[in-house]
Design a protein around this motif. Sequence first.
Motif, PDB file in Angstrom:
ATOM      1  N   ARG A 100      51.251 -43.260  29.206  1.00 52.77           N
ATOM      2  CA  ARG A 100      50.742 -44.636  29.226  1.00 52.77           C
ATOM      3  C   ARG A 100      49.233 -44.591  29.337  1.00 52.77           C
ATOM      4  NH1 ARG A 100      53.104 -43.614  34.297  1.00 52.77           N
ATOM      5  NH2 ARG A 100      55.084 -44.455  33.650  1.00 52.77           N
TER       6      ARG A 100
ATOM      7  N   ASP B  95      51.760 -43.026  11.095  1.00 58.22           N
ATOM      8  CA  ASP B  95      52.499 -44.247  11.397  1.00 58.22           C
ATOM      9  C   ASP B  95      52.583 -45.006  10.079  1.00 58.22           C
ATOM     10  OD1 ASP B  95      53.122 -46.979  12.055  1.00 58.22           O
ATOM     11  OD2 ASP B  95      52.507 -46.579  14.108  1.00 58.22           O
TER      12      ASP B  95
ATOM     13  N   LEU C 228      50.861 -40.675  14.949  1.00 52.89           N
ATOM     14  CA  LEU C 228      51.812 -40.575  16.047  1.00 52.89           C
ATOM     15  C   LEU C 228      51.864 -39.116  16.483  1.00 52.89           C
ATOM     16  CD1 LEU C 228      54.641 -42.771  14.503  1.00 52.89           C
ATOM     17  CD2 LEU C 228      52.858 -43.470  16.117  1.00 52.89           C
TER      18      LEU C 228
ATOM     19  N   VAL D  48      46.499 -43.357  22.780  1.00 50.62           N
ATOM     20  CA  VAL D  48      47.186 -44.435  23.477  1.00 50.62           C
ATOM     21  C   VAL D  48      48.617 -44.009  23.799  1.00 50.62           C
ATOM     22  CG1 VAL D  48      47.837 -46.866  23.374  1.00 50.62           C
ATOM     23  CG2 VAL D  48      45.770 -46.080  22.182  1.00 50.62           C
TER      24      VAL D  48
ATOM     25  N   GLN E 156      52.439 -44.218  24.585  1.00 44.26           N
ATOM     26  CA  GLN E 156      53.513 -45.116  24.175  1.00 44.26           C
ATOM     27  C   GLN E 156      54.857 -44.586  24.689  1.00 44.26           C
ATOM     28  OE1 GLN E 156      53.105 -48.167  22.098  1.00 44.26           O
ATOM     29  NE2 GLN E 156      51.219 -47.722  23.211  1.00 44.26           N
TER      30      GLN E 156
ATOM     31  N   GLU F  52      49.848 -42.763  20.299  1.00 42.23           N
ATOM     32  CA  GLU F  52      49.234 -43.219  19.063  1.00 42.23           C
ATOM     33  C   GLU F  52      47.800 -42.713  19.090  1.00 42.23           C
ATOM     34  OE1 GLU F  52      51.605 -47.425  18.311  1.00 42.23           O
ATOM     35  OE2 GLU F  52      49.550 -47.497  19.082  1.00 42.23           O
TER      36      GLU F  52
END
Length: 152
Positions: free
Chosen positions: A3, A39, A46, A111, A113, A118
């Motif tokens: 996260r 992605d 990804l 980021v 997820q 990402e």
Amino acid sequence: MFRGANAINLDSKGRVTVPTRYRQTLLDDCQGQLVCTIDIQQPCLLLYPLSEWEEIELKLSRLSSMNPHERRLQRLLLGYALEGTMDSNGRFLLSAPLRQHAHLEKQLMLVGQLNKFELWDADTWQQQIHQDIDTEQQGGFELTERLQDFSL
């Protein structure tokens, strides 16, 4: 569980450095082995721990190579997939086609997820976040059943 949004850099050799806070988890869970692919819905990449990617590959293997839509998904996700291992400094090399797909320059955002990351160009990430917030504030979209039951 991954996260958070982390500002990172792409070095001159095409490598990204995974933030320290994630490294031990990745070493424990997958010995630092990662798979990166495109992605297909967003201009980002990804990045999966190998164990998570293997679940995606299993799902892809169940798709029909005779169905053009399923074959296209296999072609894109598997065709761009790059497997590698973080080096001792937590760096992971991204191929030129992956970097080109996501328009990655020097400043990036990694980021979390949950089960993957990402990887965005920093400017594109900011644009996407502003667009997402505007969409949420304006409403006018259909809530799925799962979203109707979601609360913070």
